[in-house]
Design an enzyme around this catalytic site. Structure first.
Site, mmCIF file in Angstrom:
data_model
loop_
_atom_site.group_PDB
_atom_site.id
_atom_site.type_symbol
_atom_site.label_atom_id
_atom_site.label_comp_id
_atom_site.label_asym_id
_atom_site.label_seq_id
_atom_site.Cartn_x
_atom_site.Cartn_y
_atom_site.Cartn_z
ATOM 1 N N LYS A 190 29.605 19.597 -30.074
ATOM 2 C CA LYS A 190 29.841 18.549 -31.080
ATOM 3 C C LYS A 190 29.120 17.262 -30.685
ATOM 4 O O LYS A 190 28.525 16.588 -31.522
ATOM 5 C CB LYS A 190 31.350 18.314 -31.259
ATOM 6 N N GLN A 224 40.336 18.116 -30.116
ATOM 7 C CA GLN A 224 40.022 19.547 -30.020
ATOM 8 C C GLN A 224 41.308 20.361 -29.846
ATOM 9 O O GLN A 224 42.164 20.017 -29.035
ATOM 10 C CB GLN A 224 39.062 19.767 -28.836
ATOM 11 N N ASP A 261 38.255 16.181 -39.234
ATOM 12 C CA ASP A 261 38.625 17.600 -39.166
ATOM 13 C C ASP A 261 39.303 18.034 -40.470
ATOM 14 O O ASP A 261 39.442 19.227 -40.727
ATOM 15 C CB ASP A 261 39.610 17.837 -38.003
#
Ligand SMILES: Nc1nc2c(c(=O)[nH]1)N[C@@H](CN(C=O)c1ccc(C(=O)N[C@@H](CCC(=O)O)C(=O)O)cc1)CN2
Length: 285
Positions: free
Chosen positions: A53, A97, A120
């Site tokens: 990422k 995460q 997200d």
């Protein structure tokens, strides 16, 4: 019939180029997009994903901040850190995460991220926006699957889609996105009595279970589009999806590979959400 492949790597590359152009435009006005990535603990797969990422952000001309915390961090400390990032005007997207260590409630963590920075798309406000068809961040994996359908010129309108899996981050939002695209949607899950009965009627099957060989050739209607969200390892340690790829490709019309399918698209859509967040912040002034 042998199915045609939907190449996630190639599509993701196109999307990254588009994002890079948008990021450059923001940088020219002094508003370089910034993504904060939070990693808790030392899960080896998560470590690799967050590195990707960060690299993706840099490749697209965006700033990234990777914050790593020991698995023993308290939930309160983590929430305080997220609150600080919510206030930071140079950060436009925040992601934590997953999975998190057992003592931390992931939903509580997600709800602490400002919906304006929820790249997200996991916040309940983002989920609600998707449900009622209002603008909001869409979860990256199902968003990427929709882009894959678009890339082959496949319109879900009037088609029967079967989503296997009912997770909050893939199955449910996937079903909502297909519904929004006017597909007739069936959600199957671990308690579904006869999975094959449903999948054999489907024009689109999305497998998002996290278990190998959930979908085999005898369960697929000839010509169907098969999207494999799974990420598993076989006995030899090789990465594979939820779909029996070699069998199903003989029956399906289109199929996504693993690796090189949905995974790279998940990463690409994170960049799309981040640039979107930065553009919205710039528009607010
Ligand atoms: N906060 C989040 N956590 C997690 C997410 C998420 O979207 N947000 N999804 C997964 C992991 N994930 C991204 O975080 C992810 C996993 C894998 C890939 C990918 O590109 N896979 C490659 C293969 C990589 C390999 O060789 O291991 C592929 O499929 O080609 C992208 C994203 C859980 N956590």
């Amino acid at each position: 019939m042998t199915a045609r492949l939907i190449d996630g790597n190639a599509l993701a590359q196109q999307i990254r180029s588009d994002v890079a152009a948008r990021a450059a435009a923001l940088t020219r006005i002094g508003r370089t997009p910034g993504l904060a990535v939070i990693l808790v603990g030392d899960n080896p797969a998560s470590q690799v994903y967050v590195q990707h990422k960060v690299k993706d952000c840099e490749g697209a001309g965006m700033r990234s901040v990777l914050e790593k915390y020991d698995a023993t961090i308290s939930q309160a400390e983590l929430l305080a850190r997220i609150q600080a990032l919510n206030e930071d005007p140079t950060i436009h997207g925040i992601l934590v995460q997953l999975p998190l260590p057992a003592h931390i409630d992931p939903q509580r963590v997600i709800e602490t991220i400002s919906p304006a920075k929820d790249v997200d798309g996991f916040h309940v406000q983002s989920a609600g926006a998707l449900m009622v068809g209002q603008p909001g961040f869409k979860p990256c994996t199902p968003y990427g699957c929709m882009k894959m359908l678009e890339s082959i010129g496949y319109d879900p309108k009037g088609k029967h889609a079967v989503v296997i899996g009912r997770s909050n981050i893939v199955g449910k939002p996937m079903a909502m996105m297909l519904l929004q695209a006017s597909a007739t949607v069936t959600i199957c899950h671990s308690a579904t009595a006869d999975l094959g009965h449903h999948t054999r009627q489907a024009d689109i099957v999305v497998a998002a279970v996290g278990k190998r060989n959930v979908l085999t050739a005898d369960m697929v209607k000839p010509g169907a589009v098969v999207i494999d969200v799974g990420m598993n390892r076989n006995e030899a340690g090789k990465l594979c999806g939820d779909v029996d790829f070699e069998g199903v490709r003989q029956v399906a019309g289109w199929i996504t590979p693993v690796p090189g399918g949905v995974g790279p698209m998940t990463r690409a859509m994170l960049l799309v959400n981040t640039i979107e967040a930065a553009e919205r912040a710039a528009a607010r002034g």
